[in-house]
Scaffold this motif. Structure first.
Motif, PDB file in Angstrom:
ATOM      1  N   ILE A  39      32.209  41.589  37.186  1.00 16.92           N
ATOM      2  CA  ILE A  39      33.484  40.934  36.890  1.00 16.92           C
ATOM      3  C   ILE A  39      33.236  39.660  36.097  1.00 16.92           C
ATOM      4  O   ILE A  39      32.146  39.089  36.124  1.00 16.92           O
ATOM      5  CB  ILE A  39      34.288  40.621  38.165  1.00 16.92           C
ATOM      6  N   GLY A  40      34.259  39.218  35.377  1.00 18.02           N
ATOM      7  CA  GLY A  40      34.169  38.034  34.546  1.00 18.02           C
ATOM      8  C   GLY A  40      34.701  36.790  35.228  1.00 18.02           C
ATOM      9  O   GLY A  40      35.162  36.821  36.367  1.00 18.02           O
ATOM     10  N   SER A  41      34.655  35.673  34.484  1.00 14.94           N
ATOM     11  CA  SER A  41      35.012  34.377  35.061  1.00 14.94           C
ATOM     12  C   SER A  41      36.475  34.295  35.454  1.00 14.94           C
ATOM     13  O   SER A  41      36.823  33.653  36.450  1.00 14.94           O
ATOM     14  CB  SER A  41      34.669  33.266  34.063  1.00 14.94           C
ATOM     15  N   ALA A  42      37.358  34.934  34.686  1.00 19.01           N
ATOM     16  CA  ALA A  42      38.784  34.873  35.013  1.00 19.01           C
ATOM     17  C   ALA A  42      39.061  35.525  36.369  1.00 19.01           C
ATOM     18  O   ALA A  42      39.807  34.984  37.194  1.00 19.01           O
ATOM     19  CB  ALA A  42      39.605  35.544  33.918  1.00 19.01           C
ATOM     20  N   ALA A  43      38.441  36.689  36.592  1.00 18.02           N
ATOM     21  CA  ALA A  43      38.629  37.385  37.874  1.00 18.02           C
ATOM     22  C   ALA A  43      38.029  36.580  39.018  1.00 18.02           C
ATOM     23  O   ALA A  43      38.592  36.517  40.123  1.00 18.02           O
ATOM     24  CB  ALA A  43      38.008  38.773  37.807  1.00 18.02           C
ATOM     25  N   ILE A  44      36.881  35.954  38.774  1.00 15.95           N
ATOM     26  CA  ILE A  44      36.248  35.140  39.812  1.00 15.95           C
ATOM     27  C   ILE A  44      37.122  33.935  40.147  1.00 15.95           C
ATOM     28  O   ILE A  44      37.327  33.600  41.319  1.00 15.95           O
ATOM     29  CB  ILE A  44      34.845  34.683  39.365  1.00 15.95           C
ATOM     30  N   ALA A  45      37.660  33.269  39.109  1.00 16.89           N
ATOM     31  CA  ALA A  45      38.522  32.103  39.329  1.00 16.89           C
ATOM     32  C   ALA A  45      39.753  32.483  40.148  1.00 16.89           C
ATOM     33  O   ALA A  45      40.170  31.740  41.044  1.00 16.89           O
ATOM     34  CB  ALA A  45      38.927  31.500  37.984  1.00 16.89           C
ATOM     35  N   GLU A  46      40.336  33.642  39.848  1.00 19.64           N
ATOM     36  CA  GLU A  46      41.520  34.093  40.573  1.00 19.64           C
ATOM     37  C   GLU A  46      41.188  34.369  42.035  1.00 19.64           C
ATOM     38  O   GLU A  46      41.943  34.005  42.947  1.00 19.64           O
ATOM     39  CB  GLU A  46      42.083  35.351  39.917  1.00 19.64           C
ATOM     40  N   GLU A  97      19.174  30.398  36.866  1.00 18.46           N
ATOM     41  CA  GLU A  97      18.485  30.356  38.163  1.00 18.46           C
ATOM     42  C   GLU A  97      18.030  31.737  38.625  1.00 18.46           C
ATOM     43  O   GLU A  97      17.224  31.855  39.544  1.00 18.46           O
ATOM     44  CB  GLU A  97      19.411  29.756  39.229  1.00 18.46           C
ATOM     45  N   GLY A  98      18.591  32.790  37.994  1.00 20.75           N
ATOM     46  CA  GLY A  98      18.206  34.147  38.360  1.00 20.75           C
ATOM     47  C   GLY A  98      19.011  34.749  39.490  1.00 20.75           C
ATOM     48  O   GLY A  98      18.661  35.820  39.993  1.00 20.75           O
ATOM     49  N   VAL A  99      20.107  34.087  39.893  1.00 17.47           N
ATOM     50  CA  VAL A  99      20.895  34.610  41.017  1.00 17.47           C
ATOM     51  C   VAL A  99      22.036  35.511  40.554  1.00 17.47           C
ATOM     52  O   VAL A  99      22.629  36.232  41.354  1.00 17.47           O
ATOM     53  CB  VAL A  99      21.440  33.468  41.901  1.00 17.47           C
ATOM     54  N   VAL A 100      22.383  35.464  39.259  1.00 19.85           N
ATOM     55  CA  VAL A 100      23.353  36.400  38.693  1.00 19.85           C
ATOM     56  C   VAL A 100      22.789  36.935  37.386  1.00 19.85           C
ATOM     57  O   VAL A 100      21.872  36.352  36.804  1.00 19.85           O
ATOM     58  CB  VAL A 100      24.747  35.756  38.439  1.00 19.85           C
ATOM     59  N   THR A 101      23.348  38.049  36.920  1.00 17.66           N
ATOM     60  CA  THR A 101      22.920  38.622  35.654  1.00 17.66           C
ATOM     61  C   THR A 101      24.144  39.071  34.874  1.00 17.66           C
ATOM     62  O   THR A 101      25.168  39.431  35.453  1.00 17.66           O
ATOM     63  CB  THR A 101      21.978  39.824  35.882  1.00 17.66           C
ATOM     64  N   SER A 102      24.037  39.020  33.540  1.00 11.25           N
ATOM     65  CA  SER A 102      25.109  39.485  32.676  1.00 11.25           C
ATOM     66  C   SER A 102      24.913  40.966  32.416  1.00 11.25           C
ATOM     67  O   SER A 102      23.811  41.410  32.096  1.00 11.25           O
ATOM     68  CB  SER A 102      25.103  38.709  31.356  1.00 11.25           C
ATOM     69  N   THR A 103      25.981  41.752  32.537  1.00  9.26           N
ATOM     70  CA  THR A 103      25.859  43.209  32.420  1.00  9.26           C
ATOM     71  C   THR A 103      26.570  43.789  31.215  1.00  9.26           C
ATOM     72  O   THR A 103      26.517  44.978  30.986  1.00  9.26           O
ATOM     73  CB  THR A 103      26.423  43.891  33.681  1.00  9.26           C
ATOM     74  N   ARG A 104      27.262  42.956  30.446  1.00  9.31           N
ATOM     75  CA  ARG A 104      27.834  43.433  29.192  1.00  9.31           C
ATOM     76  C   ARG A 104      28.036  42.266  28.245  1.00  9.31           C
ATOM     77  O   ARG A 104      28.072  41.113  28.641  1.00  9.31           O
ATOM     78  CB  ARG A 104      29.164  44.162  29.424  1.00  9.31           C
ATOM     79  N   ARG A 105      28.160  42.562  26.969  1.00 13.30           N
ATOM     80  CA  ARG A 105      28.274  41.522  25.968  1.00 13.30           C
ATOM     81  C   ARG A 105      29.683  40.964  25.916  1.00 13.30           C
ATOM     82  O   ARG A 105      30.609  41.506  26.476  1.00 13.30           O
ATOM     83  CB  ARG A 105      27.884  42.071  24.592  1.00 13.30           C
ATOM     84  N   GLY A 106      29.817  39.841  25.152  1.00 15.19           N
ATOM     85  CA  GLY A 106      31.138  39.262  24.992  1.00 15.19           C
ATOM     86  C   GLY A 106      31.202  37.859  25.544  1.00 15.19           C
ATOM     87  O   GLY A 106      30.347  37.415  26.312  1.00 15.19           O
ATOM     88  N   ARG A 107      32.260  37.149  25.164  1.00 16.27           N
ATOM     89  CA  ARG A 107      32.426  35.750  25.561  1.00 16.27           C
ATOM     90  C   ARG A 107      32.519  35.609  27.075  1.00 16.27           C
ATOM     91  O   ARG A 107      32.025  34.664  27.658  1.00 16.27           O
ATOM     92  CB  ARG A 107      33.690  35.204  24.899  1.00 16.27           C
ATOM     93  N   ASP A 108      33.148  36.557  27.698  1.00 19.36           N
ATOM     94  CA  ASP A 108      33.297  36.504  29.157  1.00 19.36           C
ATOM     95  C   ASP A 108      32.750  37.790  29.774  1.00 19.36           C
ATOM     96  O   ASP A 108      33.431  38.496  30.488  1.00 19.36           O
ATOM     97  CB  ASP A 108      34.772  36.314  29.521  1.00 19.36           C
ATOM     98  N   GLY A 109      31.494  38.091  29.430  1.00 21.59           N
ATOM     99  CA  GLY A 109      30.883  39.326  29.912  1.00 21.59           C
ATOM    100  C   GLY A 109      30.826  39.382  31.424  1.00 21.59           C
ATOM    101  O   GLY A 109      30.774  38.357  32.104  1.00 21.59           O
TER     102      GLY A 109
END
Length: 342
Positions: free
Chosen positions: A26-33, A57-69
């Motif tokens: 999930i992206g930042s918008a969904a997390i903020a909500e 820090e290695g505790v999260v990873t990005s799984t798709r490209r884009g500004r808000d991957g």
């Protein structure tokens, strides 16, 4: 916008928990909500900055490209959740068990819907050997049900991202029983998790136990890493020590409970369910008047056998809810490994 230095540990743990419980990246918008539901009013831009730092820090990873991957939690992030804020998590295990049971949607008649799974991460090179260790445990009915799910590196298993060089193994969690009983209008109380000594395939005594309402960790995870189990021996000889738990249900549900147990056995979902008698102690543990005890075998027992065989495992009990249709019967496991690239 708050400076990054204002990002406190509580906010970080909440983001990690949201990622852990998400069914997909999930992206930042969904997390903020989602964080608003817990009293944190942070905008998507702020969350993105925090996620960038957490990725370093290695505790999260990005799984798709884009500004808000989309972001997913890593094994290191899962370990951080385990280690952090212990005082706040006392009683967390009992609460999480109840919450997951309530979220289950599995329908035994149609054999679809969400069930609760444990997730184990192992090295890909050990998968064949691990399968050889798990099969006897399933055959001996020492796990929870007959079903399993695998995930390749880069895939998601529940909310868990499987890192490169690894394989994710999902096994049915015993909390699935709580959810099925709840759906059948049989209230269940989870009392403790323990190490159960079995003799000739039957429960004999608990040698170690941890009460759910006083722990922040899953007891079976602790017992496996503490080398207190002998599931491999129990599966092969009928004598040994396995992970199990004690539950209580109202005595008037006895006949209904027996009928449900037979149905679950027919569906391959029952695992080991050992019923006590109404108003009587079970393995020397007193049961309150008006209630009866039952012993439920641990869903992580197949992976306990893997660990006992010297294959390192990272186990996460009560990890997630997944669709039952994604799981396969354990007898299909060797064929799946042979046919697929893991």
């Amino acid at each position: 916008m708050p400076a990054l230095k204002d990002f406190n540990q509580k906010q970080k743990m909440m983001i990690l928990r949201i990622l852990r419980d998400a069914k997909e990246p999930i992206g930042s918008a969904a997390i903020a909500e989602e964080m608003k539901n817990y009293g944190f009013d942070l905008c998507g831009r702020t969350i993105r900055l925090y996620l960038q730092e957490m990725e370093k820090e290695g505790v999260v990873t990005s799984t798709r490209r884009g500004r808000d991957g989309g972001r997913a939690i890593t094994p290191q992030g899962l370990e951080e959740i385990h280690d952090a804020m212990v005082n706040e998590r006392v009683g967390f295990m009992a609460g999480k068990m109840d919450a997951l049971a309530c979220q289950m949607t599995f329908n035994p008649a149609s054999r679809n819907g969400l069930v609760v799974v444990n997730v184990t991460i192992i090295d890909r090179t050990h998968l064949v050997s691990a399968a050889r260790e798990m099969m006897p445990v399933f055959r001996a009915k020492l796990g929870m049900g007959d079903y399993i799910v695998l995930a390749r590196a880069g895939e998601q298993l529940g909310g868990f991202y499987i890192p490169p060089g690894k394989v994710g193994v999902g096994t049915m969690c015993s909390v699935t029983i709580n959810g099925l009983f709840l759906a059948a209008r049989i209230p269940m109380t989870s009392v403790f998790g323990g190490v159960l000594e079995i003799n000739e395939g039957r429960p004999f005594r608990f040698t170690d136990l941890i009460y759910y309402n006083g722990t922040s960790l899953d007891p079976l995870e602790i017992f496996i890493k503490g080398k207190l189990t002998s599931v491999r021996e129990a599966a092969r000889t009928g004598h040994g020590r396995i992970g199990a738990s004690m539950r209580e249900v109202p005595s008037p549900a006895f006949k209904k409970l027996e009928k449900l147990r037979r149905q679950l056995d027919d569906l391959g979902l029952g695992g080991g369910l050992f019923l006590g008698k109404p108003h009587q102690s079970l393995l020397d543990f007193p049961i309150e008047e008006g209630r009866m005890g039952l012993i439920v075998t641990g869903g992580l027992n197949p992976l306990a056998a893997v660990e006992e065989a010297g294959i390192p495992t990272a186990n996460y009990a009560l990890a997630s809810l997944i669709d039952f249709e994604k799981m396969i019967h354990y007898k299909e496991l060797p064929h799946l490994i042979e046919q697929e690239e893991f």
